[in-house]
Design a protein around this motif. Structure first.
Motif, short mmCIF file in Angstrom:
data_model
loop_
_atom_site.label_atom_id
_atom_site.label_comp_id
_atom_site.label_asym_id
_atom_site.label_seq_id
_atom_site.Cartn_x
_atom_site.Cartn_y
_atom_site.Cartn_z
N MET A 52 0.87 -1.11 -0.08
CA MET A 52 -0.10 -0.12 0.24
C MET A 52 0.90 1.26 0.19
O MET A 52 2.07 1.33 0.52
CB MET A 52 -0.98 0.14 1.47
N GLY A 53 0.53 2.23 -0.52
CA GLY A 53 1.09 3.47 -0.40
C GLY A 53 2.59 3.11 -1.54
O GLY A 53 2.59 2.39 -2.22
N GLY A 54 3.51 4.10 -1.27
CA GLY A 54 4.83 4.12 -1.77
C GLY A 54 4.94 4.67 -3.38
O GLY A 54 5.90 4.74 -3.74
N TYR A 55 3.61 5.07 -3.79
CA TYR A 55 3.80 5.61 -5.12
C TYR A 55 3.93 7.21 -5.19
O TYR A 55 5.20 7.68 -5.03
CB TYR A 55 2.50 5.23 -6.15
N ALA A 56 3.07 7.97 -5.50
CA ALA A 56 3.37 9.60 -5.68
C ALA A 56 3.08 10.00 -4.40
O ALA A 56 2.06 10.57 -3.98
CB ALA A 56 2.19 9.83 -6.45
N GLY A 57 3.97 10.58 -3.60
CA GLY A 57 4.08 11.22 -2.35
C GLY A 57 3.81 10.46 -1.32
O GLY A 57 3.22 9.76 -1.08
N MET A 58 4.51 11.05 -0.08
CA MET A 58 4.47 10.59 1.19
C MET A 58 2.93 10.62 1.90
O MET A 58 2.27 9.68 2.28
CB MET A 58 5.35 11.15 2.18
N ILE A 59 2.20 11.63 1.20
CA ILE A 59 0.79 11.82 2.00
C ILE A 59 0.04 10.97 1.61
O ILE A 59 -0.80 10.25 2.37
CB ILE A 59 0.33 13.39 1.48
N ASN A 60 0.12 10.15 0.38
CA ASN A 60 -0.73 9.16 0.01
C ASN A 60 -0.38 7.96 0.56
O ASN A 60 -1.30 7.06 0.66
CB ASN A 60 -0.62 8.91 -1.70
N THR A 61 0.89 7.85 0.86
CA THR A 61 1.18 6.80 1.72
C THR A 61 0.78 6.70 3.15
O THR A 61 0.13 5.73 3.61
CB THR A 61 2.68 6.36 1.81
N VAL A 62 0.50 7.95 3.49
CA VAL A 62 0.16 8.15 4.97
C VAL A 62 -1.67 7.77 5.03
O VAL A 62 -2.00 7.26 5.78
CB VAL A 62 0.05 9.56 5.52
N ARG A 63 -2.31 8.21 3.93
CA ARG A 63 -3.58 8.04 3.70
C ARG A 63 -3.89 6.23 3.62
O ARG A 63 -4.88 5.86 4.00
CB ARG A 63 -4.20 8.38 2.51
N ALA A 64 -3.11 5.82 2.73
CA ALA A 64 -3.25 4.34 2.79
C ALA A 64 -3.04 3.74 3.93
O ALA A 64 -3.71 2.62 4.40
CB ALA A 64 -2.01 3.90 1.64
N VAL A 65 -1.97 4.03 4.95
CA VAL A 65 -1.58 3.31 6.31
C VAL A 65 -3.03 3.58 7.07
O VAL A 65 -3.33 2.56 7.87
CB VAL A 65 -0.57 4.06 6.77
N ALA A 66 -3.44 4.83 6.99
CA ALA A 66 -4.53 5.00 7.82
C ALA A 66 -5.72 4.31 7.62
O ALA A 66 -6.47 3.90 8.38
CB ALA A 66 -5.12 6.60 7.78
N SER A 67 -5.91 3.91 6.30
CA SER A 67 -7.12 3.13 5.98
C SER A 67 -6.96 1.82 6.27
O SER A 67 -7.90 1.17 6.79
CB SER A 67 -7.12 3.11 4.16
N VAL A 68 -5.84 1.29 6.25
CA VAL A 68 -5.49 -0.25 6.71
C VAL A 68 -5.44 -0.15 8.27
O VAL A 68 -6.19 -1.08 8.71
CB VAL A 68 -4.09 -0.69 6.20
N LEU A 69 -5.03 0.63 8.94
CA LEU A 69 -4.94 0.68 10.56
C LEU A 69 -6.51 1.05 11.00
O LEU A 69 -6.79 0.19 11.97
CB LEU A 69 -4.29 1.83 10.73
N ARG A 70 -7.26 1.59 10.13
CA ARG A 70 -8.55 1.54 10.53
C ARG A 70 -9.60 0.51 10.51
O ARG A 70 -10.24 0.01 11.23
CB ARG A 70 -9.54 2.68 9.76
N PHE A 71 -8.79 -0.15 9.28
CA PHE A 71 -9.74 -1.71 9.04
C PHE A 71 -9.19 -2.69 10.29
O PHE A 71 -9.91 -3.57 10.83
CB PHE A 71 -9.10 -2.29 7.67
N ILE A 72 -7.99 -2.51 10.71
CA ILE A 72 -7.37 -3.37 11.67
C ILE A 72 -8.08 -3.02 12.90
O ILE A 72 -8.82 -4.13 13.68
CB ILE A 72 -5.75 -3.51 11.70
#
Length: 365
Positions: A52-72
């Motif tokens: 997840m994340g890793g592509y265009a910009g750190m902010i998109n990676t942070v968003r991806a992390v937040a989404s998965v952490l919310r699921f967990i």
């Protein structure tokens, strides 16, 4: 497809249930959508390495992390973030599926490898250097210069910093020159998390014998995946037998300790079947890329259909028959038994080989 005796079927069921089963490349739908999370669970998967994340910009990676952490957090009785092999084993003991954070691209670093410290704090244990395109580190496997352009100076710095922090280097999507440069530069084992054998299927996403040898010499592992064009030159002929052929090839080339499994499954085919594409999107679209942008899977299916297949084929050609989603993963264990693998070898392929590299590189961090 697989004919086993009753005793062999019992052996396969017991072995799959007792082994720590790892899918070393799951996309984030497995850790954000309950349907696909449950599908993985039904296939006996104990741990998913979620890219997840890793592509265009750190902010998109942070968003991806937040989404998965919310699921967990929402599914804490069934899901848990894991960073180490001990945490993975504990997750299995507790009846939960472990989720390890990974990426397929380092473009999110935005030219500053200090961001790797943040990635490590988030729990990222595996990180791809490039996706199919080029970035500041080097060339991806889809680029026209993939055979000549290796790691940049920044790429070398990132490799050194990943070694220092204990983040495992993934070269699955890297071009040929970048792959070999990274294997030479890294002081720790490197992975091809989801890449098959080019001698069997000549997609540039797959790895050459020379690269496989170098990966094994580093102490690494490659995960054979079910993506149809990577299994067979005729993507419509991909099957479980084809996946087993790739596993056999790697074992014969470099030994049992250097091969595992990574599905790299998308949810797009099932969404098409279920009519669940999001409003305003079309089949073959992506939330992070369109066919006119120079990054993402959609672009590469337009530019390089020889590598993965066409844009349209992504949504209609199923994954390898017999192993077309994670619920079918017990068929891999059955197939390995049919091919004559012993129990210890099968447990290595199902998960132990990944755990070994994680212990070496990431330790108990």
């Amino acid at each position: 497809m697989i004919n086993l005796s009753p005793d062999q079927e019992e052996r396969a069921s017991k072995l799959h249930k007792e082994s720590l089963v790892i899918d070393a490349t799951s996309l984030d739908h497995v850790a954000t959508k309950k349907r696909w999370f449950d599908q993985a669970r039904s296939g006996g998967v104990d741990v998913v390495w979620v890219t997840m994340g890793g592509y265009a910009g750190m902010i998109n990676t942070v968003r991806a992390v937040a989404s998965v952490l919310r699921f967990i957090e929402t599914n804490s009785e069934e899901a848990v973030q894991v960073r180490t092999s001990d945490e993975m084993r504990q997750a299995k003991k507790d009846g939960k599926m472990g989720i390890l954070f990974a990426t397929q691209d380092a473009a999110c670093l935005d030219g500053d490898y200090a961001y790797l410290t943040i990635m490590k704090q988030f729990g990222y244990q595996v990180m791809g250097l490039t996706y199919s395109e080029s970035n500041m580190l080097g060339d991806g496997c889809g680029e026209r210069t993939r055979e000549e352009r290796g790691l940049s100076y920044f790429g070398l710095d990132v490799v050194a910093e990943m070694n220092r922090l204990g983040i495992i280097i993934d070269l699955a999507h890297c071009g040929d020159a970048t792959t070999m440069d990274a294997l030479k530069a890294s002081k720790a084992p490197c992975l091809f998390t989801h890449a098959n054998v080019r001698a069997i299927s000549d997609s540039s996403r797959n790895k050459t014998d020379e690269q496989i040898h170098a990966m094994a010499e580093s102490g690494g592992v490659m995960g054979i995946c079910a993506l149809p064009r990577m299994v067979n030159n005729d993507l419509r002929a991909a099957s479980l037998d084809g996946i087993l052929d790739h596993i056999d090839y790697v074992v014969n080339l470099v030994g049992i300790d250097h091969v595992g499994f990574a599905g790299d499954f998308t949810d797009s085919i099932e969404r098409v079947k279920l009519g669940e594409m999001l409003p305003g999107t079309t089949y073959g679209s992506s939330s992070r890329a369109t066919p006119t942008q120079g990054s993402g899977w959609a672009y590469w299916r337009v530019k390089r259909p020889d590598m993965l297949g066409t844009l349209e084929e992504r949504d209609v050609v199923p994954y390898a028959k017999g192993l077309d989603n994670l619920s079918k993963l017990p068929n891999l264990t059955r197939g390995l038994i049919a091919r004559g693998y012993d129990d210890e070898s099968i447990t290595k392929i199902l998960g132990k080989n990944w755990l070994r590299v994680l212990d070496i590189v990431a330790g108990d961090t």
